[in-house]
Design an enzyme around this catalytic site. Structure first.
Site, mmCIF file in Angstrom:
data_model
loop_
_atom_site.group_PDB
_atom_site.id
_atom_site.type_symbol
_atom_site.label_atom_id
_atom_site.label_comp_id
_atom_site.label_asym_id
_atom_site.label_seq_id
_atom_site.Cartn_x
_atom_site.Cartn_y
_atom_site.Cartn_z
ATOM 1 N N GLN A 700 57.412 100.084 90.608
ATOM 2 C CA GLN A 700 58.766 99.579 90.333
ATOM 3 C C GLN A 700 59.797 100.694 90.315
ATOM 4 O O GLN A 700 60.954 100.486 90.673
ATOM 5 C CB GLN A 700 58.782 98.832 88.996
ATOM 6 C CG GLN A 700 58.016 97.538 89.013
ATOM 7 C CD GLN A 700 58.475 96.595 90.110
ATOM 8 O OE1 GLN A 700 59.613 96.139 90.126
ATOM 9 N NE2 GLN A 700 57.584 96.306 91.050
ATOM 10 N N HIS A 703 61.887 101.280 93.453
ATOM 11 C CA HIS A 703 62.877 100.304 93.912
ATOM 12 C C HIS A 703 64.283 100.902 93.939
ATOM 13 O O HIS A 703 65.051 100.651 94.861
ATOM 14 C CB HIS A 703 62.875 99.066 93.012
ATOM 15 C CG HIS A 703 61.960 97.989 93.488
ATOM 16 N ND1 HIS A 703 62.150 97.313 94.666
ATOM 17 C CD2 HIS A 703 60.822 97.479 92.942
ATOM 18 C CE1 HIS A 703 61.182 96.418 94.828
ATOM 19 N NE2 HIS A 703 60.357 96.511 93.794
ATOM 20 N N GLU A 769 60.725 91.907 83.284
ATOM 21 C CA GLU A 769 60.589 91.141 84.525
ATOM 22 C C GLU A 769 59.102 91.021 84.880
ATOM 23 O O GLU A 769 58.601 89.943 85.168
ATOM 24 C CB GLU A 769 61.351 91.848 85.650
ATOM 25 C CG GLU A 769 61.210 91.165 86.999
ATOM 26 C CD GLU A 769 61.793 91.996 88.134
ATOM 27 O OE1 GLU A 769 61.992 91.437 89.226
ATOM 28 O OE2 GLU A 769 62.019 93.209 87.946
ATOM 29 N N HIS A 770 58.406 92.149 84.901
ATOM 30 C CA HIS A 770 56.965 92.178 85.165
ATOM 31 C C HIS A 770 56.255 92.738 83.937
ATOM 32 O O HIS A 770 56.642 93.789 83.430
ATOM 33 C CB HIS A 770 56.639 93.068 86.365
ATOM 34 C CG HIS A 770 57.397 92.726 87.614
ATOM 35 N ND1 HIS A 770 58.544 93.413 88.008
ATOM 36 C CD2 HIS A 770 57.174 91.785 88.554
ATOM 37 C CE1 HIS A 770 58.982 92.900 89.131
ATOM 38 N NE2 HIS A 770 58.186 91.909 89.492
ATOM 39 N N ASP A 803 54.218 90.650 94.066
ATOM 40 C CA ASP A 803 55.378 90.881 94.928
ATOM 41 C C ASP A 803 55.174 90.306 96.321
ATOM 42 O O ASP A 803 56.146 89.981 97.003
ATOM 43 C CB ASP A 803 55.653 92.385 95.044
ATOM 44 C CG ASP A 803 56.636 92.869 93.998
ATOM 45 O OD1 ASP A 803 57.163 92.036 93.242
ATOM 46 O OD2 ASP A 803 56.884 94.095 93.934
ATOM 47 N N HIS A 862 83.093 50.091 75.873
ATOM 48 C CA HIS A 862 81.646 50.275 75.818
ATOM 49 C C HIS A 862 80.997 49.110 75.061
ATOM 50 O O HIS A 862 79.965 48.563 75.493
ATOM 51 C CB HIS A 862 81.295 51.594 75.099
ATOM 52 C CG HIS A 862 81.422 52.826 75.943
ATOM 53 N ND1 HIS A 862 82.634 53.265 76.415
ATOM 54 C CD2 HIS A 862 80.481 53.699 76.406
ATOM 55 C CE1 HIS A 862 82.440 54.369 77.127
ATOM 56 N NE2 HIS A 862 81.141 54.648 77.138
#
Length: 875
Positions: A700, A703, A769-770, A803, A862
């Site tokens: 990661q 990235h 996230e992971h 991934d 109503h």
């Protein structure tokens, strides 16, 4: 100024020195000496990381061969280094300040001493002295108008330490021979006696005038001390003084306004003591004021007020409002910073600076940060010997010039990168500790909860106002001018100057999908696994419930008709994102799929993305990225079909654009989730393979420089942690994107937790996230997961499979949004519609309740809609 003495510790066991005071007690006098050999260099950096700002550390580096490692120690906060003559010459030639260098003399004879110190202006160190009288002789000959002299002894004792102290030299004594409690340990050397060995008093009663100050150096009051009170202060860790009337005076014993002792030191003439304390309660003075000279002033008073506001948050307080509205606070900081930049006169500058300090300090107090914390950081930065160039980022340079600032004429237009990843240069020391690529390490049991929460903060992103200020004009231009604006921005940001149309329409020509057979096979295998997993998420049949006789409520699913899938480009080609977004859209049955991805400079798109677009049945590929692509999908242009929902990750400009269009009712578009930079959290225990752990972290980190990776080590030993760090360093240096990795490692951390329960608590707090579980019984630990985008269970499940090819989706919530959002799944492309069907019996059963509630709400139409129907039953 120099310390009264140095405490010598063994670096390998500094956290729990046997027989002597611990680090907290040493910090009260604040000066430590330790020897660093090549095997202990990592321990030295870790030690500095834990103690900088609290304890001044002097390192004996005479056994280190690397000058770079010595410089790195100084850069990391070492107060001084004790060096050999050759090391000294190298460091001086490298422009290292001589004030931070101490020459270790090669011997102890009179001739050796004279030869060593002649012609040098640096401090000197005489080590393992056995002939004390000889040392006293040359110290007297050397005089007092000289650099500092440090002395260690072959056989240290109270007598030898005091004798050299009386000649203004600085003794170095092993920690296990020292005590802060001489009454219970009379056989050891009293720290208080050493501290006062060279002190003098001009008072008949022998007391020392003592200034008590807070951590910022603001004087709280004047008291008196002697050896007994100093010893008691060191023993208890509190402010204890000598009252001229009552004897020992434990400050706050009766009032509760006690003092936590931070440090004790002597002034330059050795006739006055200074106690630095953390004052508790109402204040120092018996009149309940902060100081004996009245209340605090300036920033100290502001901090006191802000802390009180945070605790009490009185109704109507503007400061309390700021604490509760972080967006407002951030906006005010930006506003005041800009106004300070625009100030021209002295009075304007002072006025605007005061406003900025107020809002900045409010931000600090809200985060649990004090002025003392800020000043410790300033002090730590002041000892840096490695300096970055310090230029402003291009966007701020441009803003400064636009705001009336001066420039040398070399301003650069800001380039908005498609992926928020800018490669670090080789000269940039980001992510390095002691020359190694290494994450900062924290032991959770030794840190406050506030500190751990602070280190788990994500890397800072640009403020929402700044990003939106860039994004909004782009969205407006595409909304109003369509294809023309879209092409302009694509040429500007993606450099695709030859592009004539922003859209590539299906069917896609086979020449655009020319791929190696092995790539096609990899895509096909991954495609099918993703399809199977998402197809399994389909609802078998509509939900139908008879809530009471004759009343049937149903829910059925329908695919969102038109979806736009954003596939990032930039520093990496991401066909996997096209699969993760396109396959569930296909499985859900979306009628129109538009894929958006930045083109290459020649205007083409990667063949992998075209091949996947073909397989999922995409209508077209939008050759654009950034906010302009989001705007085109949201509003439509002459060539781009408007969509109902936009999904897919992107940088902060893409995220801001998605948020903007989702809140614009004229766009009529929704989004999947907010998003931030990629991140991973790995939990590893003693069973984990260090190479596996390091590889998952780096998967990661590569990235982008704004990515973050976290390791939570469950009760790992120093050697086990070092094994992981060694693997991280070695594997990182073998990567082609090593400079990007260093940028990510700069704000990544290792937390050492005591057990798996604490590790999972920290993980759930971070909401990664992971989440990778490299622990024993990893499958059982899943029950403790509360917040995560996707979980990878056991040592044979690297994050990479998620991934690409396992079948789960990799478009996941980041930046802590896993607490509120799911990752992309089949449900992301589905909307649910409910229905009700009543029989006559059903209306009879439920009608009375409906009519009564409509009456309560005074909605007569109503009520009548039911009443008229029920009335039909009686005619």
């Amino acid at each position: 100024m120099a310390s009264a003495f140095l405490t010598s510790i063994d670096l390998a066991s500094y956290a729990n020195p046997s027989g002597g005071p611990d680090l907290n007690a040493l910090g009260l006098v604040g000066h430590v000496f330790t020897k660093v050999d090549p095997a202990a260099i990592d321990d030295a950096f870790f030690y500095l990381q834990r103690t900088i700002g609290y304890i001044s550390t002097y390192f004996d580096v005479t056994s280190l061969a690397s000058i770079d490692e010595i410089v790195s120690l100084l850069d990391s906060g070492a107060a001084k280094v004790f060096v050999t003559r050759p090391q000294l010459d190298h460091l001086v030639s490298a422009n290292i300040s001589q004030e931070r260098l101490v020459l270790a003399m090669p011997g102890n004879t009179r001739d050796e001493v004279i030869n060593a110190i002649s012609g040098t202006a640096v401090d000197v160190y005489s080590h393992q002295v056995y002939d004390l009288e000889l040392v006293e002789a040359w110290l007297k000959e050397y005089g007092t108008d000289r650099p500092e002299v440090y002395v260690s002894f072959l056989e240290p004792s109270t007598d030898s330490a005091q004798r050299v102290s009386c000649l203004s030299a600085i003794p170095i004594l092993p920690v296990d021979l020292l005590t802060v409690d001489p009454k219970s340990q009379p056989q050891l050397i009293s720290v208080a006696k050493l501290l006062l060995a060279n002190a003098t008093s001009d008072r008949p009663d022998g007391l020392f005038t003592t200034i008590v100050a807070d951590e910022r150096g603001v004087a709280l009051g004047l008291v008196y001390s002697n050896e007994e009170s100093v010893s008691e202060s060191l023993r208890t860790g509190r402010g204890v003084y000598q009252s001229r009337k009552r004897g020992l005076w434990y400050k706050g014993e009766s009032s509760g306004d006690i003092q936590e002792l931070v440090s004790i030191s002597l002034d330059c003439d050795h006739d006055c003591l200074r106690f630095i304390v953390k004052q508790k309660g109402r204040g120092f003075c018996h009149l309940a004021t902060a100081t004996c000279f009245g209340q605090y002033r300036g920033v100290s008073r502001l901090q006191q007020t802000l802390q009180e506001r945070k605790e009490s948050t009185p109704e109507g307080s503007y400061t309390a409002r700021l604490f509760n509205d972080s967006k407002l606070l951030n906006a005010k900081i930006i506003e005041e910073a800009n106004e300070l930049c625009e100030a021209n006169t002295k009075s304007e500058t002072a006025f605007e600076a005061a406003d900025l300090i107020y809002f900045a300090l409010t931000k600090c107090v809200a985060a649990g940060v004090t002025l003392e914390d800020v000043e410790r950081n300033l002090d730590a930065k002041s000892v840096k010997v490695k300096r970055r160039r310090g230029d402003a980022k291009p966007q701020y340079t441009a803003q400064a010039v636009g705001a009336g600032g001066q420039s040398n004429g070399n301003t650069t237009e800001e380039v908005i990168k498609e992926a928020a990843s800018v490669s670090k240069s080789q000269a940039d020391p980001a992510g390095l500790q002691g020359g190694r690529i290494q994450m900062k390490r924290y032991i959770t049991s030794e840190e406050s909860p506030q500190t751990i929460e602070a280190v788990l903060q994500r890397p800072s992103q640009r403020s929402g106002e700044q990003v939106m200020g860039i994004v909004r004009p782009i969205i407006d231009a595409v909304k109003s001018r369509g294809d023309a604006a879209l092409l302009e921005y694509t040429k500007k940001f993606d450099k695709a100057t030859s592009l004539s149309s922003p859209v590539l329409s299906a069917p896609f020509h086979p020449s655009l999908m020319q791929l190696p057979p092995e790539t096609i096979q990899a895509i096909d295998i991954s495609f099918e696994n993703i399809r199977k997993f998402h197809a399994a998420q389909k609802e078998d049949r509509p939900l139908s419930v008879e809530t009471m006789p004759g009343v049937v409520c149903s829910r059925f699913a329908r695919a969102i008709e038109r979806v736009g899938l954003y596939v990032p480009g930039g520093t990496a080609v991401l066909p996997s994102s096209a699969m993760m977004l396109g396959v569930p859209a296909m499985v859900a049955g979306c009628k129109k799929i538009v894929i958006a991805s930045p083109p290459r400079p020649d205007g083409s798109i990667t063949p992998e993305i075209v091949y996947i677009a073909h397989k999922v049945g995409a209508e077209s590929i939008l050759l654009a990225g950034g906010a302009q692509a989001v705007a085109a999908l949201a509003y439509g242009t002459e060539s781009v079909s408007k969509v109902d929902k936009i999904l897919g990750p992107g940088n902060q400009f893409v995220t801001a654009a998605k948020m903007f269009v989702s809140n614009d009712t004229s766009a009529g578009v929704s989004i999947d989730m907010p998003a931030g930079p990629s991140e991973v959290l790995v939990i590893a225990d003693a069973s984990a393979n260090p190479a596996f752990v390091a590889s998952d972290l780096l998967s990661q980190a590569e990235h982008g420089v704004d990515s973050q990776v976290i390791l939570i080590a469950v009760d790992l030993t120093q050697s086990q942690l070092t094994a992981i760090e060694d693997e991280l360093h070695a594997q990182a240096n073998a990567l082609p994107r090593v400079d990007i990795v260093r940028g990510a490692i700069e704000h990544s951390v290792t937390l050492v937790a005591k057990d798996i329960v604490e590790a999972m608590r920290l993980s759930n707090l971070y909401a990664p996230e992971h989440l990778i579980l490299q622990v024993q019984n990893a499958e059982g630990v899943v029950a403790l997961v509360e917040n995560a985008g996707s979980v990878f269970i056991g040592e044979w499940t690297p994050e990479s499979v998620g991934d690409y090819s396992a079948g789960v989706n990799h478009s996941l919530p980041t930046y802590g949004y896993a607490k509120q959002y799911s990752g992309v799944n089949l449900g992301s492309y589905i909307k649910h519609i409910t229905s009700s069907q009543l029989t006559l019996e059903g209306l009879r059963n439920v009608g009375g309740a409906v009519m009564q509630l409509a009456k309560v709400e005074e909605l007569e139409a109503h009520r009548r809609a039911v009443g008229i129907r029920l009335g039909e039953l009686y005619y």
